[in-house]
Design an enzyme around this catalytic site. Sequence first.
Site, PDB file in Angstrom:
ATOM      1  N   ARG A 226      -0.288   6.547   7.276  1.00  6.69           N
ATOM      2  CA  ARG A 226      -0.226   6.560   5.811  1.00  6.69           C
ATOM      3  C   ARG A 226      -0.816   7.831   5.215  1.00  6.69           C
ATOM      4  NH1 ARG A 226       1.404   1.538   3.832  1.00  6.69           N
ATOM      5  NH2 ARG A 226       0.571  -0.299   4.876  1.00  6.69           N
TER       6      ARG A 226
ATOM      7  N   LYS B  79       0.805  -1.198   0.000  1.00  7.91           N
ATOM      8  CA  LYS B  79       0.000   0.000   0.000  1.00  7.91           C
ATOM      9  C   LYS B  79       0.850   1.265   0.000  1.00  7.91           C
ATOM     10  CE  LYS B  79      -3.244  -2.346   3.075  1.00  7.91           C
ATOM     11  NZ  LYS B  79      -3.772  -2.345   4.474  1.00  7.91           N
ATOM     12  N   GLY B  80       2.128   1.121   0.339  1.00  4.90           N
ATOM     13  CA  GLY B  80       2.987   2.291   0.562  1.00  4.90           C
ATOM     14  C   GLY B  80       3.078   3.284  -0.574  1.00  4.90           C
TER      15      GLY B  80
ATOM     16  N   ASP C 274      14.721   0.099   0.505  1.00  6.15           N
ATOM     17  CA  ASP C 274      15.397   0.023   1.794  1.00  6.15           C
ATOM     18  C   ASP C 274      16.446  -1.098   1.714  1.00  6.15           C
ATOM     19  OD1 ASP C 274      15.725   0.474   4.585  1.00  6.15           O
ATOM     20  OD2 ASP C 274      14.244  -1.037   5.085  1.00  6.15           O
TER      21      ASP C 274
HETATM   22  P1  IMP Z   1      12.813  -3.306   1.159  1.00  6.68           P
HETATM   23  O1  IMP Z   1      13.470  -3.507   2.508  1.00  6.68           O
HETATM   24  O2  IMP Z   1      13.690  -2.522   0.236  1.00  6.68           O
HETATM   25  O3  IMP Z   1      12.368  -4.620   0.584  1.00  6.68           O
HETATM   26  O4  IMP Z   1      11.516  -2.438   1.423  1.00  6.68           O
HETATM   27  C1  IMP Z   1      10.327  -3.079   1.802  1.00  6.68           C
HETATM   28  C2  IMP Z   1       9.228  -2.153   2.228  1.00  6.68           C
HETATM   29  O5  IMP Z   1       9.508  -1.781   3.555  1.00  6.68           O
HETATM   30  C3  IMP Z   1       9.038  -0.828   1.522  1.00  6.68           C
HETATM   31  O6  IMP Z   1       8.313  -0.930   0.327  1.00  6.68           O
HETATM   32  C4  IMP Z   1       8.253  -0.080   2.583  1.00  6.68           C
HETATM   33  O7  IMP Z   1       6.876  -0.398   2.513  1.00  6.68           O
HETATM   34  C5  IMP Z   1       8.842  -0.613   3.871  1.00  6.68           C
HETATM   35  N1  IMP Z   1       9.808   0.344   4.474  1.00  6.68           N
HETATM   36  C6  IMP Z   1      11.151   0.358   4.407  1.00  6.68           C
HETATM   37  N2  IMP Z   1      11.669   1.396   5.098  1.00  6.68           N
HETATM   38  C7  IMP Z   1      10.608   2.054   5.613  1.00  6.68           C
HETATM   39  C8  IMP Z   1      10.474   3.237   6.422  1.00  6.68           C
HETATM   40  O8  IMP Z   1      11.427   3.935   6.814  1.00  6.68           O
HETATM   41  N3  IMP Z   1       9.186   3.573   6.742  1.00  6.68           N
HETATM   42  C9  IMP Z   1       8.097   2.868   6.350  1.00  6.68           C
HETATM   43  N4  IMP Z   1       8.175   1.775   5.588  1.00  6.68           N
HETATM   44  C10 IMP Z   1       9.421   1.377   5.224  1.00  6.68           C
HETATM   45 MG    MG Z   2       4.898  -0.823   4.836  1.00  6.09          MG
END
Ligand code: IMP
Ligand code: MG
Length: 183
Positions: A166, A44-45, A104
């Site tokens: 959100r 949903k982000g 991230d």
């Molecule tokens: P990944 O770690 O790159 O796979 O990111 C996965 C998901 O983690 C992202 O699409 C976000 O939904 C969530 N995410 C990562 N860092 C943050 C943050 O600082 N705040 C909120 N959600 C985060």
């Molecule tokens: Mg999230």
Amino acid sequence: MHNNLEKIILNEEQIAAKVKEAAAWLDNKFKDAQYTPIAICVLKGSVFFFCDVTRAMQTPVHLDFMRVSSYGNSSKSSGMPHIIMDLSYSVQDRDVILIEDIVDSGYTLSKMKELMLGRGAKSFTVVTLLNKPSRRKLPVKADFSCFEVANEFVVGYGLDYAEQYRNLPYIGVLKREIYETDK
Ligand code: IMP
Ligand code: MG
């Protein structure tokens, strides 16, 4: 500002200006596309960023949605993103534009790339609102990134902590005590 935030790092005007830049970058990249590209919203982000960027584009795009989860209700990635809701269209031979909220660890992006190319996408382009390079676990990179953020947990404009925050129109840093007491 919301009480649980330490500070606001990106306000509505800053976000809107970068949204325009991202849309212009995509318009330029796909101006000669033979077939309509598919823009994919990773729910949903990225919901608000996706809506704002695609609406600011001049190039026609198809819209599709996918839900991938890796966090549960914690502030740390599990490293194993899984599909909760899949696309409704085939991406075979299509230009895919992935619209992400944040890169991230890079696990989600890496998984999406493998999945889309595995399904026969003609090309794979990633636009992300935020980039947190200090936390990268895999060597992946967005093609266009709006803002770089430090190693802090951020919320708002689609980003959540346990489904909260959100719908804040800006992006801010969540106070540490909010997520650390949850452990
Ligand atoms: P990944 O770690 O790159 O796979 O990111 C996965 C998901 O983690 C992202 O699409 C976000 O939904 C969530 N995410 C990562 N860092 C943050 C943050 O600082 N705040 C909120 N959600 C985060
Ligand atoms: Mg999230």
